[in-house]
Design an enzyme around this catalytic site. Structure first.
Site, mmCIF file in Angstrom:
data_model
loop_
_atom_site.group_PDB
_atom_site.id
_atom_site.type_symbol
_atom_site.label_atom_id
_atom_site.label_comp_id
_atom_site.label_asym_id
_atom_site.label_seq_id
_atom_site.Cartn_x
_atom_site.Cartn_y
_atom_site.Cartn_z
ATOM 1 N N TYR A 487 0.475 38.394 19.462
ATOM 2 C CA TYR A 487 -0.180 37.101 19.700
ATOM 3 C C TYR A 487 0.841 35.975 19.855
ATOM 4 O O TYR A 487 1.834 35.904 19.130
ATOM 5 C CB TYR A 487 -1.047 36.729 18.488
ATOM 6 C CG TYR A 487 -2.495 37.171 18.529
ATOM 7 C CD1 TYR A 487 -3.200 37.306 19.700
ATOM 8 C CD2 TYR A 487 -3.174 37.424 17.332
ATOM 9 C CE1 TYR A 487 -4.536 37.693 19.703
ATOM 10 C CE2 TYR A 487 -4.503 37.802 17.318
ATOM 11 C CZ TYR A 487 -5.178 37.938 18.516
ATOM 12 O OH TYR A 487 -6.492 38.314 18.500
ATOM 13 N N GLU A 488 0.517 35.047 20.745
ATOM 14 C CA GLU A 488 1.243 33.768 20.860
ATOM 15 C C GLU A 488 2.760 33.939 20.969
ATOM 16 O O GLU A 488 3.527 33.175 20.404
ATOM 17 C CB GLU A 488 0.908 32.860 19.656
ATOM 18 C CG GLU A 488 -0.556 32.713 19.373
ATOM 19 C CD GLU A 488 -1.358 32.354 20.616
ATOM 20 O OE1 GLU A 488 -0.827 31.646 21.494
ATOM 21 O OE2 GLU A 488 -2.515 32.791 20.733
ATOM 22 N N GLY A 489 3.180 34.940 21.713
ATOM 23 C CA GLY A 489 4.601 35.225 21.853
ATOM 24 C C GLY A 489 5.004 36.312 20.878
ATOM 25 O O GLY A 489 4.837 36.164 19.668
ATOM 26 N N GLN A 494 9.601 34.923 19.806
ATOM 27 C CA GLN A 494 9.808 33.965 18.719
ATOM 28 C C GLN A 494 11.283 33.925 18.315
ATOM 29 O O GLN A 494 11.839 32.858 18.022
ATOM 30 C CB GLN A 494 8.963 34.355 17.499
ATOM 31 C CG GLN A 494 7.471 34.422 17.733
ATOM 32 C CD GLN A 494 6.860 33.096 18.111
ATOM 33 O OE1 GLN A 494 7.290 32.050 17.649
ATOM 34 N NE2 GLN A 494 5.858 33.138 18.975
#
Length: 647
Positions: A487-489, A494
């Site tokens: 999720y989300e990168g 990250q």
């Protein structure tokens, strides 16, 4: 606690495994006492924080604790009972009209969330929200997510849409969409990914073209366009977005999509992206929705490894009317508001899965009898000792506990930083808090999703073969947890963001501030005896190692650019383990203070100190391995000829 299987007169279906093969799935208890401890003066001191930022309602301890208790009731009574049944039933897309239906009970549960004000807990008061600080929202979100993570995606992403429109949208757009979005009567989504590109949004192909209703005679569906109310000048969007959580469902009458697209004059890459609000149904002049024609169509609902009750959709934008959010070609800047909130949400997911694994692994280990304790019989009256007495089982359970409770504090403190951003009195102050939160966001997102996944696996391990069997629930936690690291990168994305923007290119010296922050907690106790002193010395050494390591990273990067990428994930995890140790030491210091004052009547505070010791003894040493690897050159990764890998 248990149920019979087969005919009522047949007894247990399989006497050898009956007690454990036929458990009634999972159980869940809201950890409100742990939240109370985290908010206390000796830990995060949240009530003084709320008073300082002018959050009058949140500054009342009794108000907040009552809110937590009520949220806990919602979670245990309505949301958690749907966790396993929702996974079995899943979401289904109608093959003709494309409408997605959620599992049985989700509509009623969502209605309770809306009517109880939980969807708008942090939303603007003028539009029906409670306007509580983000840290309050994170606390309730974690309870809801632990009870039913798949359910949380529907109201959770709506909150992100509200924050994004609030920060970047025009007042006209807010007036048109906020009343229903804030309360949760309508839901929101984030639309970025496309079939040909994931993280590399510069490849985005979705187009947006200006369209004025006054010129409607020039288009084929002029009559349809004319009957709709447009709060600001509309655009027509064309393109496909995939992996959209809550992209279509039957919980709310309308869904508002926040979409990245390119205008005709857009420069190449991410600098050419603009942000648009695109509703599933348009609003007519009389204020009602035009449900005769969908403005956005769901072409597919994904069948996934986990999260079956969360609708993950492929959306088609075909002449879909939308409205610009913010300035043209500034879409990525605006979308980062949504992305950062979603990254904190993903970090919470790691906490949720660790917590649910902990609670159920502990309950199972106290009941399951197998073998005798290595140091001698512990339950002589039983056929065998409960497996809670075996060191390896205890290790798995304590791992879950350490990640859940330490991660909870990390997320709450990160949300406290977001509170400061939202209430900053100047641009300079806002920039300072934004940089601070920006440093810790990838740490929390990556570390907690990775360790939350590992905790879910530990929970399965405690159950043994029963953990691998559907119906007992542990394998569902593991399946659901897997998406968190994506999720989300992904964790790798990250890590690149962290080592690049937050460490090597930090203009506000965040890496040095991080080391100083850790040292400030540890230093006063390094000369103390006992567990607190030992943990403080260990953390102090790591903070010094971090300082040295960052300096070495600069030198390595100057000599070999590939060393940045090869070291990135180890740098991030090294920082993550130190950060989690920092929060555990803070909790242990506060808990020891209560023990010394004679206030630990039931062992709650002692459990904090002993779990801190476990973390420092059994988990934190991993940081040293990450440090050693981040110091290595990229040779073994980049100098190996990949054309020979399959030989």
């Amino acid at each position: 606690m248990y149920r019979r299987v087969g005919k009522p007169s047949s007894g247990w279906a399989n006497p050898a495994t009956a007690l454990f093969a036929s458990r009634i799935g999972l159980s869940y208890k809201a950890r409100t006492r742990d939240l109370t401890f985290a908010f206390s003066k000796d830990v995060l001191n949240m009530y003084d924080h709320y008073a300082a930022i002018g959050a009058v309602d949140a500054a009342e301890k009794e108000t907040v604790e009552t809110l937590f208790e009520e949220c806990g009731k919602l979670c245990t009574q309505q949301l958690f009972p749907l966790y396993q049944s929702g996974d079995v039933e899943g979401c289904k897309r109608h093959p003709v009209d494309g409408t997605v239906t959620t599992p049985k009970g989700f509509k009623e549960a969502y209605r309770s969330v809306v009517e109880g004000g939980w969807a708008g807990i942090c939303g603007p008061r003028e539009f029906g929200g409670l306007e509580m600080p983000q840290s309050i929202g994170v606390a309730t979100k974690e309870m809801i997510g632990t009870a039913n993570w798949a359910f949380l995606g529907y109201p959770g992403l709506t909150a992100g849409a509200v924050s994004t429109i609030d920060a970047w949208g025009s007042e006209v757009l807010k007036q048109a969409y906020f009343p229903k979005l804030t309360t949760g009567e309508w839901t929101g989504t984030m639309c970025m990914t496309e079939p040909h590109c994931g993280t590399d949004l510069g490849q985005c192909r979705t187009k947006a073209e200006p369209f004025l209703p006054a010129a409607a005679a020039a288009v084929s569906d002029a009559s349809a366009a004319d009957q709709h109310h447009h709060p600001i000048s509309p655009y027509r969007l064309h393109g496909t977005k995939i992996f959209i959580t809550g992209g279509d469902h039957d919980l709310a009458e309308n869904i508002v999509h926040v979409v990245l697209a390119k205008l005709p004059d857009a420069p190449p890459g991410t600098k050419g992206l603009s942000l648009f609000l695109v509703p599933k149904f348009l609003t007519k002049f009389d204020g009602t929705l035009d449900t005769t024609r969908k403005n956005v169509n769901c072409a597919r609902a994904e069948s996934k490894m986990g999260m079956a009750a969360s609708a993950t959709c492929q959306l088609e934008f075909e002449n879909s009317i939308g409205y610009l959010i913010g300035e043209p070609h500034s879409g990525m800047k605006a979308m980062f508001t949504f992305m950062n909130e979603a990254r904190i949400g993903a970090a919470i997911q790691g906490v949720c899965h660790a917590e649910l694994a902990f609670q159920n692994a502990l309950a199972y280990a106290r009941e399951r009898k197998s073998l005798r304790g290595l140091s001698g019989t512990k339950e002589p009256e039983a056929v065998a000792d409960a497996i809670i007495h075996h060191p390896n089982v205890r290790h798995n359970i304590l791992f879950c506990k350490a990640i859940a409770e330490g991660g909870r504090l990390m997320c709450l403190d990160l949300a406290r930083m977001v509170d400061l951003i939202n209430t900053a009195k100047s641009d300079e102050e806002r920039h300072k808090f934004t940089e601070e939160a920006g440093f810790y966001t990838p740490i929390a997102k990556a570390l907690l999703t990775e360790l939350g996944l590992e905790a879910a696996s530990c929970g399965v391990q405690v159950f043994g073969g029963h953990g691998y069997i559907k119906g007992n629930g542990m394998e569902q936690i593991l399946r659901d947890a897997r998406i968190g690291t994506l999720y989300e990168g992904t964790t790798g994305v990250q890590a690149l963001d962290f080592i690049g923007r937050k460490v090597l290119k930090s203009k506000t010296r965040e890496p040095a501030k991080f080391a100083a922050r850790v040292a400030a907690v540890a230093k006063p106790f390094v000369m103390k005896s006992g567990d607190i002193g030992k943990c403080s010395r260990q953390l102090m050494r790591l903070s010094l190692q971090w300082r040295f390591g960052v300096g070495a990273l600069y030198l390595n990067a100057a000599k070999d650019k590939e060393s940045v990428g090869s070291a990135s994930q180890d740098v991030l995890m090294f920082a993550g383990y130190i950060t989690l140790g920092y929060y555990w030491l803070r909790m242990a210091i506060a808990a020891q203070k209560q023990i010394d004052a004679g206030k630990d009547v039931d062992g709650f505070y002692l459990a904090k100190v002993t779990t801190c010791k476990f973390y420092f003894d059994r988990i934190l040493p991993r940081a040293t391995a990450h440090y050693d690897m981040m110091m290595l050159p990229a040779t073994s990764l980049m100098k190996t000829d990949q054309t020979k890998w399959d030989m």
